[in-house]
Design a protein around this motif. Structure first.
Motif, PDB file in Angstrom:
ATOM      1  N   VAL A 164     -16.779  25.970 -38.657  1.00  0.00           N
ATOM      2  CA  VAL A 164     -17.112  26.639 -39.917  1.00  0.00           C
ATOM      3  C   VAL A 164     -17.183  25.624 -41.058  1.00  0.00           C
ATOM      4  O   VAL A 164     -18.091  25.673 -41.908  1.00  0.00           O
ATOM      5  CB  VAL A 164     -16.082  27.738 -40.234  1.00  0.00           C
ATOM      6  CG1 VAL A 164     -16.301  28.298 -41.635  1.00  0.00           C
ATOM      7  CG2 VAL A 164     -16.180  28.859 -39.192  1.00  0.00           C
ATOM      8  N   LEU A 165     -16.224  24.684 -41.102  1.00  0.00           N
ATOM      9  CA  LEU A 165     -16.241  23.665 -42.150  1.00  0.00           C
ATOM     10  C   LEU A 165     -17.495  22.797 -42.060  1.00  0.00           C
ATOM     11  O   LEU A 165     -18.095  22.454 -43.086  1.00  0.00           O
ATOM     12  CB  LEU A 165     -14.985  22.782 -42.044  1.00  0.00           C
ATOM     13  CG  LEU A 165     -13.669  23.443 -42.453  1.00  0.00           C
ATOM     14  CD1 LEU A 165     -12.496  22.500 -42.194  1.00  0.00           C
ATOM     15  CD2 LEU A 165     -13.712  23.853 -43.920  1.00  0.00           C
ATOM     16  N   LEU A 196     -20.313  24.701 -43.529  1.00  0.00           N
ATOM     17  CA  LEU A 196     -20.221  24.776 -44.994  1.00  0.00           C
ATOM     18  C   LEU A 196     -20.631  23.451 -45.638  1.00  0.00           C
ATOM     19  O   LEU A 196     -21.353  23.427 -46.641  1.00  0.00           O
ATOM     20  CB  LEU A 196     -18.791  25.143 -45.404  1.00  0.00           C
ATOM     21  CG  LEU A 196     -18.355  26.576 -45.082  1.00  0.00           C
ATOM     22  CD1 LEU A 196     -16.890  26.786 -45.455  1.00  0.00           C
ATOM     23  CD2 LEU A 196     -19.233  27.582 -45.840  1.00  0.00           C
ATOM     24  N   THR A 252     -24.338  23.062 -45.400  1.00  0.00           N
ATOM     25  CA  THR A 252     -25.030  23.988 -46.311  1.00  0.00           C
ATOM     26  C   THR A 252     -25.003  23.466 -47.742  1.00  0.00           C
ATOM     27  O   THR A 252     -26.030  23.484 -48.449  1.00  0.00           O
ATOM     28  CB  THR A 252     -24.376  25.379 -46.249  1.00  0.00           C
ATOM     29  OG1 THR A 252     -24.399  25.842 -44.897  1.00  0.00           O
ATOM     30  CG2 THR A 252     -25.106  26.364 -47.141  1.00  0.00           C
ATOM     31  N   VAL A 253     -23.836  22.991 -48.172  1.00  0.00           N
ATOM     32  CA  VAL A 253     -23.723  22.482 -49.548  1.00  0.00           C
ATOM     33  C   VAL A 253     -24.640  21.283 -49.744  1.00  0.00           C
ATOM     34  O   VAL A 253     -25.385  21.192 -50.739  1.00  0.00           O
ATOM     35  CB  VAL A 253     -22.257  22.100 -49.858  1.00  0.00           C
ATOM     36  CG1 VAL A 253     -22.174  21.350 -51.185  1.00  0.00           C
ATOM     37  CG2 VAL A 253     -21.388  23.337 -49.880  1.00  0.00           C
ATOM     38  N   ASP A 274     -27.790  26.157 -39.815  1.00  0.00           N
ATOM     39  CA  ASP A 274     -26.381  26.576 -39.876  1.00  0.00           C
ATOM     40  C   ASP A 274     -25.959  27.238 -38.567  1.00  0.00           C
ATOM     41  O   ASP A 274     -24.903  26.929 -38.004  1.00  0.00           O
ATOM     42  CB  ASP A 274     -26.173  27.562 -41.033  1.00  0.00           C
ATOM     43  CG  ASP A 274     -26.081  26.857 -42.376  1.00  0.00           C
ATOM     44  OD1 ASP A 274     -25.867  25.634 -42.382  1.00  0.00           O
ATOM     45  OD2 ASP A 274     -26.228  27.545 -43.408  1.00  0.00           O
TER      46      ASP A 274
END
Length: 367
Positions: A294-295, A298, A301-302, A321
Motif C-alpha cells: 500500500v505504501l 501511495l 501515486t504522489v 497503481d
C-alpha cells in the motif's frame, strides 16, 4: 455313506479365531443339504466332500471366504434422539432402508452420537472351523425342492439387502461430507468460485492452509509465466502454460488430497498438517507485506500526480497503481508467508495447531 450332492449332513461345528479364542462352541448340531444350496460356507462345504460319519475336518478361512471383509462405510453415527431407548454398547438396533430392516451393532455411545456398525460381527476375521460329521443320509425329493425354493428366496433377499446397504452407505457418506464441509467452512478452508457461463458455484474444500496455498500460489505464478512467454513470441509455450493453469485450478485440490491420503501430512518437503492458525512470523510477514504494498502504491501515486500533464494520465496512474499492488502484494502477502511456513514448519510453529478429524479431501463439486 459318504457326503455328496443332495445328502442331508448333520455336523457339530466349532469356530475359533487364529489365536484359539472360541467364538462358537457348537453346542447344538447343525443340519444342511449338501451340494451348493447355500446352507454352509462354500469352502467349508468343499472340504466336507467325500467325508463319512465320525470324520473330522479343520479349515482356516480368510475373511473373503468367511463372513466378508470389514467395510468401514457400513459404520455410521446417529443422534441419540433417533432411538427410542438409551442405547448400550453391544446391543443390536434396526434401521429401515427401502423397506428392509438392517441390523446394526452399537459400538460406541457418547453425548452427541451413537456409533452403529452394520458389518457381520465376524467380518474381517480369519476363522478356524472344526467340524465333526455326525450323520449323513439321502435327502427326500420334498427336502430338495424346499431347499431350492429357500435358496431362490435367499438370493432375492440378498439382492434387496444389498440395495438397502448401498442406500445406507450413500446416506452415511453424505452425512460425513456435510459434517466435513461445515467444519471446513468454519475454519475458512472453503473457496467458492462462481461461473456465470454455467450458472453454478464451485466449492473447493482444503485440508489446511498449506493445502490451500499450494493451490493458490501457482494460480498467481502461472499467468505471469504465460504472459512473459507470450510477450517473447512463444505462443505454443504460452498456450501450454495457460492450459496447465486451467487444469491446476480445478485438479490441484484433488491431486494434493490424494497425495496426503497416500503419503501422509508431510511429503515433498511440504507440511500439510491441519494448521489453521498461522504463526506470529507468518502473520507479521503478511501484515508487513500488505502495508509495504500500500505504501509503494501511495508513493508512486504522489510522484506520478506531480508529473501528470493531462487528465487522461490519471487513468494510467490508476492502472499502474493496481499493477504495483498486485505485483508486490501477492509475493509479500501470500507467497513469502507460504515459503516461511514450509521452510520453518518444525521450528516456527507446532506441526498441528488444531485437529480436524476426517478433513482430507479432494475438491467437492468442486470440493
Amino acid at each position: 455313506m459318504k457326503i455328496e450332492g443332495n445328502v442331508v449332513v448333520t455336523l457339530r461345528l466349532k469356530v475359533t479365531s487364529l489365536d484359539g479364542v472360541i467364538l462358537d462352541q457348537g453346542a447344538e448340531p447343525i443340519r444342511y443339504l449338501h451340494g451348493g444350496h447355500g446352507g454352509l460356507l462354500p469352502k467349508l462345504e468343499a472340504a466336507l466332500d467325500g467325508k463319512s460319519v465320525g470324520e473330522c475336518i479343520q479349515v482356516t478361512l480368510a475373511p473373503e471366504d468367511g463372513f466378508g471383509t470389514y467395510d468401514a462405510a457400513l459404520v455410521t453415527a446417529v443422534s441419540p434422539d433417533c432411538v427410542e431407548a438409551p442405547a448400550k454398547v453391544g446391543e443390536t438396533l434396526e434401521r429401515e432402508y427401502e423397506g428392509v430392516a438392517l441390523p446394526y451393532r452399537v459400538i460406541a455411545v457418547d453425548d452427541r452420537n451413537i456409533q452403529l456398525d452394520a458389518n457381520h460381527p465376524l467380518a474381517g476375521k480369519t476363522l478356524v472351523f472344526s467340524a465333526t460329521v455326525m450323520d449323513v443320509r439321502s435327502a427326500t425329493p420334498e427336502e430338495i425342492a424346499a431347499e431350492i425354493a429357500a435358496l431362490n428366496q435367499a438370493m432375492r433377499d440378498v439382492m434387496v439387502k444389498n440395495r438397502a446397504i448401498a442406500q445406507s452407505k450413500a446416506e452415511a457418506e453424505s452425512a460425513a461430507e456435510a459434517a466435513i464441509l461445515a467444519e471446513a467452512e468454519a475454519a475458512g478452508l472453503v473457496e467458492s468460485t462462481y461461473l456465470p457461463q454455467l450458472g453454478t458455484r464451485l466449492r473447493f474444500v482444503f485440508r489446511s492452509q498449506t493445502h490451500k496455498l499450494c493451490w493458490l500460489a501457482p494460480l498467481f505464478l502461472l499467468p505471469a509465466v504465460a504472459a512473459w512467454l507470450g510477450y517473447h513470441g512463444w505462443e505454443i509455450s504460452c498456450g501450454v502454460i495457460v492450459a496447465l493453469w486451467i487444469a491446476w485450478s480445478f485438479a490441484a485440490p484433488s491431486v494434493i488430497g490424494k497425495a496426503i491420503k497416500r503419503w501422509g501430512y508431510q511429503f515433498l518437503f511440504f507440511d500439510f498438517s491441519p494448521n489453521l492458525n498461522p504463526s506470529r512470523l507468518e502473520n507479521a510477514i503478511s501484515f508487513g507485506g500488505g502495508l509495504l504494498s500500500v505504501l509503494a502504491v501511495l508513493v508512486y501515486t504522489v510522484v506520478a500526480l506531480f508529473h501528470m500533464e493531462r487528465l487522461s494520465d490519471l487513468l494510467t496512474i490508476i492502472g499502474l497503481d493496481l499493477a504495483i499492488l498486485f505485483a508486490l502484494g501477492i509475493p509479500l502477502m501470500v507467497l513469502l508467508p507460504f515459503l516461511v511456513m514450509v521452510l520453518t514448519a518444525f521450528r516456527v510453529r507446532p506441526v498441528v495447531d488444531k485437529d480436524l478429524k476426517g478433513l482430507s479431501l479432494s475438491p467437492e463439486a468442486g470440493k
